[in-house]
Scaffold this motif. Structure first.
Motif, PDB file in Angstrom:
ATOM      1  N   MET A  31       0.770  -1.234  -0.047  1.00  0.00           N
ATOM      2  CA  MET A  31       0.024  -0.053  -0.194  1.00  0.00           C
ATOM      3  C   MET A  31       0.790   1.463  -0.111  1.00  0.00           C
ATOM      4  O   MET A  31       2.118   1.258   0.455  1.00  0.00           O
ATOM      5  N   ASN A  32       0.197   2.415  -0.605  1.00  0.00           N
ATOM      6  CA  ASN A  32       1.047   3.677  -0.438  1.00  0.00           C
ATOM      7  C   ASN A  32      -0.092   4.711  -0.416  1.00  0.00           C
ATOM      8  O   ASN A  32      -0.185   5.584  -1.224  1.00  0.00           O
ATOM      9  N   LYS A  33      -0.836   4.895   0.513  1.00  0.00           N
ATOM     10  CA  LYS A  33      -1.894   5.846   0.757  1.00  0.00           C
ATOM     11  C   LYS A  33      -0.920   7.244   0.831  1.00  0.00           C
ATOM     12  O   LYS A  33      -0.111   7.252   1.351  1.00  0.00           O
ATOM     13  N   CYS A  66       5.441   7.578   8.963  1.00  0.00           N
ATOM     14  CA  CYS A  66       5.225   7.330   7.361  1.00  0.00           C
ATOM     15  C   CYS A  66       4.456   6.140   7.167  1.00  0.00           C
ATOM     16  O   CYS A  66       3.780   5.955   6.197  1.00  0.00           O
ATOM     17  N   TYR A  67       4.812   4.799   7.839  1.00  0.00           N
ATOM     18  CA  TYR A  67       4.387   3.625   7.770  1.00  0.00           C
ATOM     19  C   TYR A  67       2.867   3.583   7.959  1.00  0.00           C
ATOM     20  O   TYR A  67       2.055   3.137   7.347  1.00  0.00           O
ATOM     21  N   GLU A  68       2.679   4.219   9.200  1.00  0.00           N
ATOM     22  CA  GLU A  68       1.121   4.298   9.730  1.00  0.00           C
ATOM     23  C   GLU A  68       0.345   5.005   8.568  1.00  0.00           C
ATOM     24  O   GLU A  68      -0.873   4.589   8.064  1.00  0.00           O
ATOM     25  N   GLY A  69       0.927   6.291   8.018  1.00  0.00           N
ATOM     26  CA  GLY A  69       0.166   7.140   7.168  1.00  0.00           C
ATOM     27  C   GLY A  69       0.018   6.404   5.795  1.00  0.00           C
ATOM     28  O   GLY A  69      -0.849   7.021   5.327  1.00  0.00           O
ATOM     29  N   VAL A 143      16.075  12.888  -6.875  1.00  0.00           N
ATOM     30  CA  VAL A 143      16.915  12.692  -5.581  1.00  0.00           C
ATOM     31  C   VAL A 143      16.433  11.493  -4.853  1.00  0.00           C
ATOM     32  O   VAL A 143      15.394  10.907  -4.989  1.00  0.00           O
ATOM     33  N   ALA A 144      17.550  10.822  -4.507  1.00  0.00           N
ATOM     34  CA  ALA A 144      17.095   9.589  -3.651  1.00  0.00           C
ATOM     35  C   ALA A 144      16.551   9.699  -2.625  1.00  0.00           C
ATOM     36  O   ALA A 144      16.791  10.624  -1.776  1.00  0.00           O
ATOM     37  N   ASP A 145      15.700   8.652  -2.127  1.00  0.00           N
ATOM     38  CA  ASP A 145      14.892   8.802  -0.900  1.00  0.00           C
ATOM     39  C   ASP A 145      14.541   7.415  -0.427  1.00  0.00           C
ATOM     40  O   ASP A 145      14.698   6.380  -1.020  1.00  0.00           O
ATOM     41  N   ILE A 146      14.265   7.505   1.179  1.00  0.00           N
ATOM     42  CA  ILE A 146      13.979   6.187   1.696  1.00  0.00           C
ATOM     43  C   ILE A 146      12.515   6.102   1.807  1.00  0.00           C
ATOM     44  O   ILE A 146      11.846   7.097   2.451  1.00  0.00           O
ATOM     45  N   ARG A 147      11.637   5.106   1.391  1.00  0.00           N
ATOM     46  CA  ARG A 147      10.200   5.258   1.693  1.00  0.00           C
ATOM     47  C   ARG A 147       9.718   3.971   2.610  1.00  0.00           C
ATOM     48  O   ARG A 147      10.557   2.921   2.368  1.00  0.00           O
ATOM     49  N   VAL A 186      -3.368  -5.032  -8.018  1.00  0.00           N
ATOM     50  CA  VAL A 186      -3.804  -3.704  -7.178  1.00  0.00           C
ATOM     51  C   VAL A 186      -2.750  -3.391  -6.314  1.00  0.00           C
ATOM     52  O   VAL A 186      -1.585  -4.336  -6.082  1.00  0.00           O
ATOM     53  N   GLY A 187      -2.646  -2.099  -6.123  1.00  0.00           N
ATOM     54  CA  GLY A 187      -1.851  -1.546  -4.956  1.00  0.00           C
ATOM     55  C   GLY A 187      -0.441  -1.223  -5.936  1.00  0.00           C
ATOM     56  O   GLY A 187      -0.407  -1.064  -7.032  1.00  0.00           O
TER      57      GLY A 187
END
Length: 210
Positions: A31-33, A66-69, A143-147, A186-187
């Motif tokens: 998921m990625n809301k 971030c995870y919960e969001g 730009v590199a980022d961590i998600r 999906v997702g």
């Protein structure tokens, strides 16, 4: 006395039916809301206008938040997938069988089990235990980022699909859902991702139909 007039009816009344399908994840669901916090930050930046970058300090990233969001939670507290995700997958699968997507948009719908507590998005309840997935990505700027995203290694759901019985039979709906599960997904990272060829996530199969 006025003469009685008769008219031929050319348009039939809607003939909708509902079928229930149990689905089981074939590959992990990610998921990625777009979180409430991210929307609030965007709003503040837009309200600040040209002063948005003046004296700006970079806040430390709260990975737990971030995870919960990134999780869709209903008002009752259970986790769900946007109902539109399954409907969009079925409509997209129509391309595989040369059926007009414009017609399918008006002929097949996925009923919701509840709504997202933050944004009111109609949700289908998903059953499973998510865990945090850490990924290195690149933003649109390069730009590199961590998600941090929630991933369900095993998951299942029950779909109530309402369809126009003058357009689709129940078997048509079942076959279309199977194609959506095997070929669209999906997702995040689904095979039919608009931004890439996906990660192979979000595919599913169907079980017994009620």
């Amino acid at each position: 006395m006025s003469k009685t007039q008769t008219r031929e009816v050319l348009i039939q009344a809607p003939n909708f039916r509902t079928a229930i399908f149990k689905i089981v994840g074939a590959t992990p669901l990610v998921m990625n809301k777009f979180s409430q916090k991210a929307r609030e930050q965007m709003r503040k930046k837009q309200e600040a206008g040209s002063q948005a970058k003046k004296g700006k300090t970079r806040e430390a990233k709260d990975f737990d938040a971030c995870y919960e969001g990134a999780i869709h939670r209903s008002k009752e507290g259970w986790i769900g997938i946007p109902a539109a995700a399954f409907r969009s997958a079925m409509i997209s699968a129509c391309r595989l069988v040369n059926f007009k997507m414009t017609i399918s948009k008006m002929a097949v719908f996925v009923e919701m089990d509840g709504v997202d507590a933050d944004e009111g998005t109609p949700l289908v309840r998903v059953y499973g235990d998510p865990r945090p997935l850490e990924m290195a990505v690149r933003n649109d700027s390069g730009v590199a980022d961590i998600r941090i995203r929630p991933i369900f290694e095993e998951w299942k759901a029950e779909l109530r699909i309402r369809f126009d019985a003058d357009i689709f039979s129940e078997q048509d709906v079942a076959n279309l859902l199977m194609r959506a599960g095997m070929q669209v997904g999906v997702g995040e990272g689904r095979p039919d991702s608009k931004d890439s060829t996906g990660m192979g996530w979000g595919t599913f199969s169907i079980g017994n139909k009620k």
